[in-house]
Design an enzyme around this catalytic site. Structure first.
Site, mmCIF file in Angstrom:
data_model
loop_
_atom_site.group_PDB
_atom_site.id
_atom_site.type_symbol
_atom_site.label_atom_id
_atom_site.label_comp_id
_atom_site.label_asym_id
_atom_site.label_seq_id
_atom_site.Cartn_x
_atom_site.Cartn_y
_atom_site.Cartn_z
ATOM 1 N N CYS A 131 -10.476 4.675 3.162
ATOM 2 C CA CYS A 131 -10.097 4.660 1.740
ATOM 3 C C CYS A 131 -11.316 4.471 0.856
ATOM 4 O O CYS A 131 -11.193 4.082 -0.302
ATOM 5 C CB CYS A 131 -9.040 3.595 1.472
ATOM 6 N N ASP A 138 -4.434 -8.045 12.258
ATOM 7 C CA ASP A 138 -5.007 -8.204 10.923
ATOM 8 C C ASP A 138 -5.726 -9.546 10.874
ATOM 9 O O ASP A 138 -5.351 -10.486 11.570
ATOM 10 C CB ASP A 138 -3.926 -8.139 9.845
ATOM 11 N N TYR A 174 0.833 -1.202 0.000
ATOM 12 C CA TYR A 174 0.000 0.000 0.000
ATOM 13 C C TYR A 174 0.872 1.258 0.000
ATOM 14 O O TYR A 174 1.109 1.869 1.041
ATOM 15 C CB TYR A 174 -0.948 -0.011 1.194
HETATM 16 N N1 SAH Z 1 -2.146 -0.419 6.954
HETATM 17 C C1 SAH Z 1 -1.737 -1.357 5.914
HETATM 18 C C2 SAH Z 1 -2.805 -1.565 4.851
HETATM 19 C C3 SAH Z 1 -4.122 -2.054 5.405
HETATM 20 S S1 SAH Z 1 -5.172 -2.759 4.203
HETATM 21 C C4 SAH Z 1 -0.423 -0.890 5.311
HETATM 22 O O1 SAH Z 1 0.014 0.243 5.611
HETATM 23 O O2 SAH Z 1 0.183 -1.634 4.536
HETATM 24 C C5 SAH Z 1 -6.475 -3.363 5.169
HETATM 25 C C6 SAH Z 1 -6.161 -4.624 5.934
HETATM 26 O O3 SAH Z 1 -7.278 -4.912 6.759
HETATM 27 C C7 SAH Z 1 -5.922 -5.877 5.116
HETATM 28 O O4 SAH Z 1 -4.661 -6.402 5.425
HETATM 29 C C8 SAH Z 1 -7.031 -6.862 5.534
HETATM 30 O O5 SAH Z 1 -6.561 -8.205 5.648
HETATM 31 C C9 SAH Z 1 -7.401 -6.333 6.887
HETATM 32 N N2 SAH Z 1 -8.767 -6.572 7.352
HETATM 33 C C10 SAH Z 1 -9.924 -6.446 6.680
HETATM 34 N N3 SAH Z 1 -10.980 -6.604 7.505
HETATM 35 C C11 SAH Z 1 -10.471 -6.869 8.742
HETATM 36 C C12 SAH Z 1 -11.049 -7.098 10.027
HETATM 37 N N4 SAH Z 1 -12.370 -7.078 10.202
HETATM 38 N N5 SAH Z 1 -10.218 -7.313 11.069
HETATM 39 C C13 SAH Z 1 -8.882 -7.306 10.891
HETATM 40 N N6 SAH Z 1 -8.282 -7.064 9.709
HETATM 41 C C14 SAH Z 1 -9.068 -6.848 8.656
#
Ligand code: SAH
Length: 408
Positions: free
Chosen positions: A344, A252, A207
């Site tokens: 986002c 996560d 990301y």
């Molecule tokens: N902050 C990260 C990007 C996050 S993307 C960076 O800087 O690289 C969003 C993430 O949320 C993904 O990895 C996805 O697996 C996770 N995700 C989605 N729903 C979730 C939930 N309910 N609980 C925990 N993680 C979740």
């Protein structure tokens, strides 16, 4: 000069086109010449038949024409695509923000005047997303041009986003041109090394839209206990540790993402057992469980959830979701603690997002001040003609005191 089939607008519908918005919706169109194949280049004309712009067609999409040029003399040929790609690449070469970083967005679709085409550079590989039929039909040619212009080793396709359905396209992923990538590659961001899985990681694998925000948030983390929720492979957490954070908890739901988070910690010289805790779980559930546990209090909380609002119909539920995680995060914040919170979802405006955080703060009983407003990194530009390109927004807020209940 090439003659293209014609798409005619209804009377009075040319204003957004003249203002160079790249989308033409079906409702604005009076007629489409029969000899125009979906995916082909068409000339967009006003109701009187005068040329307005040129783009590619897809009858199956709500957005039936995506515009490429407003110059009648510009033919859409290999030289056209080459010069647009060159312009996008040159912009990043001159961008101070990405200096020294090997993970960046090279082509940001409509906002780089290349509707439907997204390209990320990750080390010596490129990851291409074809969001539209027009790009789908040209992806091989574009991949080869990109290889030539960047000198990268290979192009991988990750056209597995849900939005392809709106274009009548199935998802597609796999090596597209040049060398296929190894299972894992390494990228560098501000001197930190990240292991990326190009074929199976999320989105395009890394990301980079949060690069600038990782720097901003890390600046608050020296000596702090940091909770990095929705951590993916732990990028915010690593930046925090490098800036002197005392300890980082990554949460996560994806176990493979957390395995890479652990690999990333080791790769950068941090002992995962001493400096971090990686928790596989649902952020909503984990944060709820911790409300009553005084041990689970943090000086900095980062909330970077996935897109909750995919369309207008999902909006109410999405807003409830954002409010809930923000309320829960504020509940775990120590007095004077800092929350970095993001959305986002393009459909959730910065103004609306701020209201959501406001109502979360009311429910959490915290007095909250905005310290910084954040947006997507500069390699994810927003063309002024395409405000829809603005999707990532964030706030760094500070909660001065303990929750009000605690004072009573
Ligand atoms: N902050 C990260 C990007 C996050 S993307 C960076 O800087 O690289 C969003 C993430 O949320 C993904 O990895 C996805 O697996 C996770 N995700 C989605 N729903 C979730 C939930 N309910 N609980 C925990 N993680 C979740």
């Amino acid at each position: 000069m090439h003659e293209y089939p014609v798409v005619a607008l209804k009377p009075g519908r040319e204003k957004p086109v003249r203002q160079r918005h790249p989308w033409v919706f079906s409702g604005a169109i009076a007629s489409i010449s029969e000899d125009a194949a979906d995916g082909a280049i068409v000339d967009l004309c006003d109701a009187q038949g005068a040329f307005l712009a040129r783009g590619y067609l897809n009858r199956r999409s709500q957005i039936q024409v995506r515009l490429l040029t407003w110059d009648a003399a510009e033919t859409i040929d290999a030289a056209f695509w080459r010069s647009r790609l060159q312009a996008a690449i040159a912009m990043r070469r001159a961008l101070p923000e990405v200096r020294g970083c090997t993970a960046l967005r090279l082509v940001n679709a409509e906002s780089d005047y290349l509707p439907g085409l997204t390209v990320d550079r990750l080390g010596d590989f490129l990851v291409l997303q074809a969001g539209t039929l027009g790009v789908e039909q040209r992806k091989q040619m574009l991949a080869e041009l990109l290889l030539e212009l960047t000198g990268c080793q290979g192009v991988v396709e990750r056209s597995d986003m849900a939005a392809r359905r709106l274009e009548g396209l199935p998802t597609a992923s796999g090596p597209l041109a040049g060398e296929p990538p190894p299972e894992l590659i390494e990228v560098v961001e501000d001197g930190l090394i990240f292991v990326v899985n190009l074929l199976h990681g999320q989105k395009t694998g890394f990301y980079s839209d949060q690069r600038a925000n990782r720097r901003r948030v890390a600046a608050y983390c020296a000596g702090k206990r940091v909770l990095n929720a929705f951590s993916y492979t732990g990028a915010f957490g690593l930046h925090a540790l490098r800036s002197g954070a005392a300890h980082v908890v990554n949460i996560d739901s994806s176990a493979p993402a957390l395995e890479l988070a652990e690999a990333n910690l080791r790769r950068n010289g941090f002992d995962p057992d001493r400096h971090a805790e990686n928790i596989a779980g649902d952020v909503f559930q984990v944060l709820r469980d911790w409300q009553a546990d005084p041990e689970r209090r943090y000086d900095v909380v980062i909330l970077d959830p996935p897109k909750f609002a995919h369309n207008q119909a999902a909006m109410e539920r999405a807003l409830r979701g954002y409010k809930e995680i923000n309320r829960l995060a504020l509940g775990l914040l120590s007095p004077g603690g800092v929350l970095a919170t993001f959305s986002c979802s393009g459909l959730v405006s910065a103004e609306l997002f701020q209201k959501v955080v406001f109502s979360a703060a009311i429910d959490a009983g915290r007095d909250v001040q905005i310290l910084e407003t954040l947006r997507q990194s500069a390699d994810h530009p927003v063309a002024l003609t395409f405000p829809e390109g603005e999707y990532l927004k964030g706030l760094i807020v500070r909660a001065a005191h303990a929750p009000r209940e605690a004072h009573a």
